[in-house]
Design an enzyme around this catalytic site. Structure first.
Site, PDB file in Angstrom:
ATOM      1  N   ASN A   9       1.098  -1.268  -0.070  1.00  0.00           N
ATOM      2  CA  ASN A   9       0.027   0.050  -0.072  1.00  0.00           C
ATOM      3  C   ASN A   9       0.832   1.121  -0.035  1.00  0.00           C
ATOM      4  OD1 ASN A   9      -1.780   2.101   0.429  1.00  0.00           O
ATOM      5  ND2 ASN A   9      -2.101   1.521   2.560  1.00  0.00           N
ATOM      6  N   LYS A  11       0.119   4.177  -0.408  1.00  0.00           N
ATOM      7  CA  LYS A  11      -0.462   5.541   0.487  1.00  0.00           C
ATOM      8  C   LYS A  11      -0.460   6.798  -0.564  1.00  0.00           C
ATOM      9  CE  LYS A  11       0.355   3.336   4.954  1.00  0.00           C
ATOM     10  NZ  LYS A  11       0.236   3.666   6.334  1.00  0.00           N
ATOM     11  N   HIS A  95      -9.315   1.030   4.832  1.00  0.00           N
ATOM     12  CA  HIS A  95      -8.088   1.564   5.622  1.00  0.00           C
ATOM     13  C   HIS A  95      -8.279   2.208   6.654  1.00  0.00           C
ATOM     14  CE1 HIS A  95      -3.997   2.667   6.314  1.00  0.00           C
ATOM     15  NE2 HIS A  95      -3.609   1.228   5.689  1.00  0.00           N
ATOM     16  N   GLU A  97      -6.659   4.772   7.889  1.00  0.00           N
ATOM     17  CA  GLU A  97      -6.568   6.109   7.349  1.00  0.00           C
ATOM     18  C   GLU A  97      -7.672   6.574   6.846  1.00  0.00           C
ATOM     19  OE1 GLU A  97      -2.787   5.630   5.358  1.00  0.00           O
ATOM     20  OE2 GLU A  97      -1.764   4.945   7.392  1.00  0.00           O
ATOM     21  N   GLU A 167      -5.466  -5.061  10.420  1.00  0.00           N
ATOM     22  CA  GLU A 167      -4.285  -3.910  10.710  1.00  0.00           C
ATOM     23  C   GLU A 167      -4.565  -3.295  11.981  1.00  0.00           C
ATOM     24  OE1 GLU A 167      -2.371  -2.759   6.823  1.00  0.00           O
ATOM     25  OE2 GLU A 167      -4.327  -1.540   7.025  1.00  0.00           O
ATOM     26  N   GLY A 173       2.176   2.185  10.889  1.00  0.00           N
ATOM     27  CA  GLY A 173       3.209   3.258  10.446  1.00  0.00           C
ATOM     28  C   GLY A 173       4.169   3.794  11.795  1.00  0.00           C
ATOM     29  N   SER A 213       3.268  -2.223  10.368  1.00  0.00           N
ATOM     30  CA  SER A 213       4.769  -2.333  10.581  1.00  0.00           C
ATOM     31  C   SER A 213       5.344  -3.619  10.132  1.00  0.00           C
ATOM     32  CB  SER A 213       5.298  -1.802  11.706  1.00  0.00           C
ATOM     33  OG  SER A 213       4.783  -0.407  12.345  1.00  0.00           O
TER      34      SER A 213
END
Ligand code: PEP
Length: 250
Positions: A9, A11, A95, A97, A167, A173, A213
């Site tokens: 991904n 991003k 996701h 985010e 996730e 991240g 991560s």
């Protein structure tokens, strides 16, 4: 037998020329990865057409999101049909985010998933708890609710085109990875929740990826877990060497 997949991904990273170079580097190294491991790169919408032109059949293309409407006055949005027309085979949906910064609700995800599947796109549906929810011991419930709210609206047939990505938000991240035990217990739980609705065979055939991560140094231990079928990779997917090394970690 369910498929093992490593999906990158990207991003909101790379310009189009940089993304094309990264995709070329992934393709060049992909031959080293056993054929039973699926490789996917998810790029910004602006990159899809250019990246599609340099991928071969070994590395599949994904969008990072698509709209909850088919077409019309939705400035800035990209529809599932538009994604499909670039040559992409997949879209990531839900996701964290997107959920956190852009108000993506489970209700919207039902619509997005319907539209993506109707266009023939595979869906990588992300679920996961945040730090507060984990510390309150609610991680099983949060993931279960996200799965039920979205996927229980679909059929066993639809599940053939859906991959789940667990996730944990606190691991994305941040450099903090869930331990393989923490990840495995949620993956096993997600599979149980899928089995309750679709039956054990469908649950056993569903690919469930870990994201948060994941990197060359920890992928092997994560992927060795019974219910972890690969990874959704953020930061480490921006380096072709790291991405391929992760794909070699089964
Ligand atoms: C992600 O964005 O899906 C992700 C897992 O990011 P990272 O690997 O950087 O934590």
């Amino acid at each position: 037998m369910r498929k093992q997949i490593v999906a990158g991904n990207w991003k909101m990273n790379t310009t189009v020329p940089e993304g094309v170079e990264l995709a070329k580097a992934v393709v060049a190294k992909a031959a080293a990865v056993p054929a039973n491991v699926g490789l996917i790169v998810a790029t910004p919408a602006t990159h899809l057409t250019s990246v599609a032109a340099v991928l071969d059949s070994r590395v599949e293309l994904s969008a990072e999101n698509c709209a909850d409407h088919t077409s019309g006055a939705y400035t800035g949005e990209v529809s599932a049909a538009m994604v499909k027309s670039t040559g992409a085979k997949w879209t990531i949906l839900g996701h964290s985010e997107r959920r956190q910064y852009y108000g993506e609700t489970d209700e919207k995800l039902v619509e997005k998933t319907k539209l993506a599947l109707a266009e023939g796109l595979g869906v990588i549906l992300c679920v996961g708890e945040n730090l507060e929810q984990r510390e309150a011991g609610k991680h099983f419930d949060v993931c279960e609710a996200q799965i039920k709210n979205v996927l229980y609206n679909f059929s066993a047939e639809d599940m053939k085109n859906i991959v789940v990505a667990y996730e944990p938000v606190w691991a994305i991240g941040t450099g903090k990875t869930a331990t393989s035990e923490q990840a495995e217990e949620i993956h096993a739980h997600i599979r149980k929740v899928l089995a309750a609705k679709f039956g054990q065979t469908v649950a056993d055939d569903t690919t469930i990826l870990y994201g948060g991560s994941c990197k060359p140094s920890n992928a092997k231990e994560l992927f060795a877990q019974k219910d972890i079928d690969g990874g959704l990779i953020g930061g480490a997917a921006l380096k072709a060497d790291d991405f391929i090394q992760i794909a070699l970690s089964f």
